[in-house]
Scaffold this motif. Structure first.
Motif, PDB file in Angstrom:
ATOM      1  N   VAL A 117       5.045   9.275  12.973  1.00  0.00           N
ATOM      2  CA  VAL A 117       4.403   8.422  13.972  1.00  0.00           C
ATOM      3  C   VAL A 117       3.516   7.380  13.304  1.00  0.00           C
ATOM      4  O   VAL A 117       3.627   6.175  13.574  1.00  0.00           O
ATOM      5  CB  VAL A 117       3.581   9.281  14.953  1.00  0.00           C
ATOM      6  CG1 VAL A 117       2.857   8.382  15.957  1.00  0.00           C
ATOM      7  CG2 VAL A 117       4.476  10.272  15.668  1.00  0.00           C
ATOM      8  N   ARG A 118       2.638   7.805  12.425  1.00  0.00           N
ATOM      9  CA  ARG A 118       1.706   6.881  11.789  1.00  0.00           C
ATOM     10  C   ARG A 118       2.437   5.870  10.912  1.00  0.00           C
ATOM     11  O   ARG A 118       2.074   4.686  10.885  1.00  0.00           O
ATOM     12  CB  ARG A 118       0.687   7.659  10.960  1.00  0.00           C
ATOM     13  CG  ARG A 118      -0.258   8.497  11.800  1.00  0.00           C
ATOM     14  CD  ARG A 118      -1.198   9.324  10.952  1.00  0.00           C
ATOM     15  NE  ARG A 118      -2.049   8.502  10.111  1.00  0.00           N
ATOM     16  CZ  ARG A 118      -2.081   8.560   8.786  1.00  0.00           C
ATOM     17  NH1 ARG A 118      -1.308   9.417   8.144  1.00  0.00           N
ATOM     18  NH2 ARG A 118      -2.884   7.784   8.096  1.00  0.00           N
ATOM     19  N   ALA A 119       3.457   6.316  10.207  1.00  0.00           N
ATOM     20  CA  ALA A 119       4.213   5.390   9.350  1.00  0.00           C
ATOM     21  C   ALA A 119       4.881   4.301  10.181  1.00  0.00           C
ATOM     22  O   ALA A 119       4.890   3.128   9.798  1.00  0.00           O
ATOM     23  CB  ALA A 119       5.255   6.167   8.543  1.00  0.00           C
ATOM     24  N   LEU A 120       5.422   4.679  11.326  1.00  0.00           N
ATOM     25  CA  LEU A 120       6.075   3.696  12.183  1.00  0.00           C
ATOM     26  C   LEU A 120       5.056   2.729  12.786  1.00  0.00           C
ATOM     27  O   LEU A 120       5.293   1.517  12.850  1.00  0.00           O
ATOM     28  CB  LEU A 120       6.851   4.410  13.296  1.00  0.00           C
ATOM     29  CG  LEU A 120       7.676   3.521  14.224  1.00  0.00           C
ATOM     30  CD1 LEU A 120       8.692   2.704  13.437  1.00  0.00           C
ATOM     31  CD2 LEU A 120       8.373   4.368  15.293  1.00  0.00           C
ATOM     32  N   VAL A 121       3.910   3.232  13.201  1.00  0.00           N
ATOM     33  CA  VAL A 121       2.862   2.373  13.768  1.00  0.00           C
ATOM     34  C   VAL A 121       2.369   1.368  12.734  1.00  0.00           C
ATOM     35  O   VAL A 121       2.241   0.170  13.022  1.00  0.00           O
ATOM     36  CB  VAL A 121       1.693   3.229  14.298  1.00  0.00           C
ATOM     37  CG1 VAL A 121       0.488   2.349  14.596  1.00  0.00           C
ATOM     38  CG2 VAL A 121       2.110   3.996  15.544  1.00  0.00           C
ATOM     39  N   PHE A 122       2.098   1.837  11.514  1.00  0.00           N
ATOM     40  CA  PHE A 122       1.624   0.933  10.470  1.00  0.00           C
ATOM     41  C   PHE A 122       2.660  -0.151  10.178  1.00  0.00           C
ATOM     42  O   PHE A 122       2.316  -1.304   9.929  1.00  0.00           O
ATOM     43  CB  PHE A 122       1.315   1.723   9.195  1.00  0.00           C
ATOM     44  CG  PHE A 122      -0.061   2.303   9.149  1.00  0.00           C
ATOM     45  CD1 PHE A 122      -1.028   1.802   8.292  1.00  0.00           C
ATOM     46  CD2 PHE A 122      -0.407   3.367   9.967  1.00  0.00           C
ATOM     47  CE1 PHE A 122      -2.308   2.331   8.258  1.00  0.00           C
ATOM     48  CE2 PHE A 122      -1.676   3.911   9.937  1.00  0.00           C
ATOM     49  CZ  PHE A 122      -2.634   3.391   9.083  1.00  0.00           C
ATOM     50  N   THR A 123       3.940   0.222  10.201  1.00  0.00           N
ATOM     51  CA  THR A 123       4.993  -0.739   9.894  1.00  0.00           C
ATOM     52  C   THR A 123       5.113  -1.795  10.986  1.00  0.00           C
ATOM     53  O   THR A 123       5.212  -2.995  10.702  1.00  0.00           O
ATOM     54  CB  THR A 123       6.333  -0.004   9.726  1.00  0.00           C
ATOM     55  OG1 THR A 123       6.217   0.954   8.678  1.00  0.00           O
ATOM     56  CG2 THR A 123       7.439  -0.976   9.390  1.00  0.00           C
ATOM     57  N   ALA A 141       2.863   2.520  -8.007  1.00  0.00           N
ATOM     58  CA  ALA A 141       1.803   3.338  -8.588  1.00  0.00           C
ATOM     59  C   ALA A 141       0.919   3.881  -7.493  1.00  0.00           C
ATOM     60  O   ALA A 141       0.805   3.306  -6.420  1.00  0.00           O
ATOM     61  CB  ALA A 141       0.959   2.494  -9.549  1.00  0.00           C
ATOM     62  N   GLN A 142       0.276   5.010  -7.778  1.00  0.00           N
ATOM     63  CA  GLN A 142      -0.637   5.600  -6.817  1.00  0.00           C
ATOM     64  C   GLN A 142      -1.877   4.741  -6.697  1.00  0.00           C
ATOM     65  O   GLN A 142      -2.289   4.054  -7.613  1.00  0.00           O
ATOM     66  CB  GLN A 142      -1.052   7.010  -7.241  1.00  0.00           C
ATOM     67  CG  GLN A 142       0.083   8.027  -7.132  1.00  0.00           C
ATOM     68  CD  GLN A 142      -0.428   9.416  -7.396  1.00  0.00           C
ATOM     69  OE1 GLN A 142      -1.530   9.579  -7.886  1.00  0.00           O
ATOM     70  NE2 GLN A 142       0.378  10.399  -7.077  1.00  0.00           N
ATOM     71  N   SER A 143      -2.470   4.755  -5.493  1.00  0.00           N
ATOM     72  CA  SER A 143      -3.693   3.997  -5.261  1.00  0.00           C
ATOM     73  C   SER A 143      -4.862   4.662  -5.955  1.00  0.00           C
ATOM     74  O   SER A 143      -4.766   5.773  -6.431  1.00  0.00           O
ATOM     75  CB  SER A 143      -3.956   3.892  -3.758  1.00  0.00           C
ATOM     76  OG  SER A 143      -4.143   5.187  -3.224  1.00  0.00           O
ATOM     77  N   LEU A 190       2.154   2.836   4.615  1.00  0.00           N
ATOM     78  CA  LEU A 190       1.169   3.814   5.075  1.00  0.00           C
ATOM     79  C   LEU A 190       0.160   4.120   3.987  1.00  0.00           C
ATOM     80  O   LEU A 190      -1.051   4.150   4.223  1.00  0.00           O
ATOM     81  CB  LEU A 190       1.894   5.095   5.509  1.00  0.00           C
ATOM     82  CG  LEU A 190       1.016   6.250   5.992  1.00  0.00           C
ATOM     83  CD1 LEU A 190       0.211   5.844   7.212  1.00  0.00           C
ATOM     84  CD2 LEU A 190       1.864   7.474   6.297  1.00  0.00           C
ATOM     85  N   LYS A 191       0.635   4.311   2.770  1.00  0.00           N
ATOM     86  CA  LYS A 191      -0.248   4.664   1.668  1.00  0.00           C
ATOM     87  C   LYS A 191      -1.174   3.516   1.290  1.00  0.00           C
ATOM     88  O   LYS A 191      -2.343   3.730   0.974  1.00  0.00           O
ATOM     89  CB  LYS A 191       0.588   5.081   0.453  1.00  0.00           C
ATOM     90  CG  LYS A 191      -0.251   5.555  -0.737  1.00  0.00           C
ATOM     91  CD  LYS A 191       0.633   6.117  -1.835  1.00  0.00           C
ATOM     92  CE  LYS A 191       1.563   5.094  -2.399  1.00  0.00           C
ATOM     93  NZ  LYS A 191       2.330   5.597  -3.563  1.00  0.00           N
ATOM     94  N   GLU A 192      -0.685   2.290   1.352  1.00  0.00           N
ATOM     95  CA  GLU A 192      -1.484   1.142   0.942  1.00  0.00           C
ATOM     96  C   GLU A 192      -2.536   0.758   1.972  1.00  0.00           C
ATOM     97  O   GLU A 192      -3.593   0.241   1.618  1.00  0.00           O
ATOM     98  CB  GLU A 192      -0.574  -0.062   0.663  1.00  0.00           C
ATOM     99  CG  GLU A 192       0.314   0.085  -0.563  1.00  0.00           C
ATOM    100  CD  GLU A 192      -0.482   0.090  -1.847  1.00  0.00           C
ATOM    101  OE1 GLU A 192      -1.557  -0.542  -1.900  1.00  0.00           O
ATOM    102  OE2 GLU A 192      -0.033   0.732  -2.813  1.00  0.00           O
ATOM    103  N   PHE A 193      -2.252   0.992   3.255  1.00  0.00           N
ATOM    104  CA  PHE A 193      -3.125   0.490   4.309  1.00  0.00           C
ATOM    105  C   PHE A 193      -4.034   1.554   4.917  1.00  0.00           C
ATOM    106  O   PHE A 193      -5.078   1.212   5.473  1.00  0.00           O
ATOM    107  CB  PHE A 193      -2.292  -0.143   5.432  1.00  0.00           C
ATOM    108  CG  PHE A 193      -1.887  -1.561   5.142  1.00  0.00           C
ATOM    109  CD1 PHE A 193      -2.824  -2.572   5.140  1.00  0.00           C
ATOM    110  CD2 PHE A 193      -0.573  -1.886   4.883  1.00  0.00           C
ATOM    111  CE1 PHE A 193      -2.462  -3.888   4.882  1.00  0.00           C
ATOM    112  CE2 PHE A 193      -0.186  -3.192   4.625  1.00  0.00           C
ATOM    113  CZ  PHE A 193      -1.138  -4.204   4.625  1.00  0.00           C
ATOM    114  N   GLN A 194      -3.659   2.823   4.874  1.00  0.00           N
ATOM    115  CA  GLN A 194      -4.447   3.832   5.571  1.00  0.00           C
ATOM    116  C   GLN A 194      -5.832   3.984   4.948  1.00  0.00           C
ATOM    117  O   GLN A 194      -6.055   3.684   3.777  1.00  0.00           O
ATOM    118  CB  GLN A 194      -3.717   5.179   5.543  1.00  0.00           C
ATOM    119  CG  GLN A 194      -3.632   5.819   4.178  1.00  0.00           C
ATOM    120  CD  GLN A 194      -2.886   7.136   4.204  1.00  0.00           C
ATOM    121  OE1 GLN A 194      -2.517   7.630   5.261  1.00  0.00           O
ATOM    122  NE2 GLN A 194      -2.647   7.719   3.046  1.00  0.00           N
TER     123      GLN A 194
END
Length: 503
Positions: free
Chosen positions: A390-396, A64-66, A234-238
């Motif tokens: 880039v951001r998705a890989l960093v967050f992971t 679900a969307q945040s 990325l969506k949950e943590f950004q």
């Protein structure tokens, strides 16, 4: 047939069902201390019960969307900046915030936005409609949101700064009985209800915290594949739009304190709060920028006279920094509402004042004379905007490192999130072909491209070929479009059938 894959936190094992369909990935996590699996199992297990199984979960529903409330292509609070969601996906389907502004422009607009914003401590239950109607007496409201942090708070952004001054003029100092209130006119207010029996209702609140271990475990298992897991992390943590506004507002409130001594100072956020790699719950790093104040001291001549400010002199820049931060720390401790646990760490390599801003729930570090940190933030901001992967890989990578206790919020011999980010960037620069350019190549790129452009078309066979930007291939020139010096280059590509140029 099942396809083996590498999971985010440990490993993903894909199992084939007995029927023809492929079962969704099952996320199996090591249950050693410090991992997400261990935290989840500890949270769920009742006292006295016995652990069973390995915590594996099979997903059956979509993520679900945040609570950010943004839909497809919905704009953020800053004009000209859009949050690309929904159909606006990156190369691997990553939903991403793609900055449309330069770093300095973004910072200046966020600061101006924060100066039109107030922070209000509200009663536990309040009518949102009546609350906004009351504040609208002072001017139009651009937007607002509520959140919880040691109580219920509202962040209200007015359309004009005059509305903030109007609200301040109508606000009075509280009566504390035997205690005496320090008369500081901040933009941090406390709202009380005169009639406690009036109709009250709960308001919808914005989440300012990262997902719990349980929720993170569930949403990762709900993902269809690893790409979806990267996107989900990325969506949950950004940082959300609301959390970003709260951070800039906190800086603006601290700036109001520092301005008592340095009227033209600016308190700028740097680091993870602004470089697009910050996650919910990260600390707020602030930089007390005195450049504007120092620029006022430049010599201005008028006829035969030279006027200078009378100032105190100290032996070094470091001593000046320590004295400035010492005074600001005292002001925060004694006069700034909401600032608690103030520590003046002045003998560190980079002197700082550390404190908790109770109203925002943020742990804050305030430094000065640390412009290199602001430059590093801008560089990461650029790298995060160059490629949405880039951001998705960093967050992971950060999530994986935290799950295996390689990083920690407790000071010690841990690898830092900044170091992990540098490792990811270096890796992406070393790939073949590279995904990210080096800093040196960025500096020389414009000159190099201009040179190569003229070299390329200086040797181009215009009499034989036309250009095709649809397929990046050469096309033979149409007989009627043979190139000569009088032709415009736009006519080198044959026109599509039925095309009617403007007369």
């Amino acid at each position: 047939m099942a396809v083996p894959g590498v999971g985010l936190l440990t490993r993903l094992h894909l199992y084939a069902q007995r029927r023809t369909r492929v079962q969704r990935p099952v996320l199996r996590l090591l249950s050693c201390p410090g991992t997400v699996a261990e935290d989840l199992r500890r949270d769920e297990q009742p006292s006295g019960s016995k652990e069973t199984g390995d915590g594996a979960v099979v997903s059956v529903c979509s993520v679900a969307q945040s609570h950010s409330g943004r839909g497809k292509g919905e704009e953020s609070g800053i004009p000209g900046e859009r949050v690309v969601c929904g159909n606006g996906l990156g190369p691997f389907g990553f939903e991403d915030k793609i900055p449309k502004k330069r770093f300095s422009e973004m910072q200046n607009e966020r600061r101006e936005q924060a100066q039109r914003t107030v922070l209000i401590h509200c009663p536990e239950k309040i009518s949102e409609k009546k609350f906004l109607k009351y504040l609208s007496q002072h001017g139009s409201i651009n937007n607002h949101f509520f959140y919880e942090s040691f109580g219920l708070y509202a962040v209200v952004e007015f359309c004009q700064k005059e509305s903030v001054r109007s609200l301040q003029n109508e606000t009075h100092a509280p009566s504390k009985g035997m205690e005496v209130a320090i008369p500081f006119r901040s933009r941090f207010f406390n709202l009380k209800l005169k009639n406690q029996t009036s109709e009250r209702s709960r308001v919808q609140m914005s989440n300012q915290l990262p997902p719990s271990s349980k929720k993170l475990f569930e949403v990762l298992c709900d993902a269809e594949n690893i790409d979806d897991q990267l996107n989900t992390l990325l969506k949950e943590f950004q940082l959300t739009e609301e959390n970003t506004k709260l951070r800039y507002l906190t800086c603006s409130l601290i700036e109001d304190i520092a301005a008592a001594y340095f009227p033209d100072c600016i308190v700028r956020p740097f680091g993870s709060s602004v470089n697009t790699f910050g996650k919910l719950g990260c600390d707020l790093d602030m930089f007390l920028d005195l450049n504007e104040t120092r620029s006022l001291s430049t010599h201005k001549t008028s006829g035969n006279f030279l006027m200078e400010f009378q100032v105190k002199n100290v032996p070094s820049e470091r001593i000046a920094t320590q004295k400035i931060l010492s005074v600001i720390g005292e002001c925060l401790d004694n006069f700034s509402p909401g600032c608690v646990g103030v520590q003046k760490i002045l003998n560190a390599r980079c002197p700082l004042v550390r404190f908790s801003h109770q109203a925002s729930g943020l742990q804050c570090d305030l430094t000065t004379n640390n412009r290199i940190a602001l430059t590093s933030s801008e560089l990461l901001y650029i790298y995060g905007a160059l490629d949405s992967r880039v951001r998705a890989l960093v967050f992971t990578v950060r999530c994986w490192a935290r799950a295996h206790s390689l990083t920690s919020s407790i000071p010690g011999a841990w690898i830092t999130n900044f170091s992990l980010t540098m490792m990811v960037i270096f890796f992406l620069q070393r790939r073949s072909p590279p995904i990210l350019p080096t800093l040196d190549s960025l500096q020389t790129l414009a000159e190099l491209l201009l040179k190569e452009f003229f070299e390329y078309f200086g040797n181009f066979a215009f009499n034989k070929n036309s250009i095709n930007i649809r397929q990046t291939e050469f096309c033979p020139c149409h007989p009627r479009l043979e190139c000569n010096e009088c032709h415009n280059l736009s006519s080198l590509q044959p026109l599509p059938p039925g095309f009617k140029p403007f007369s």
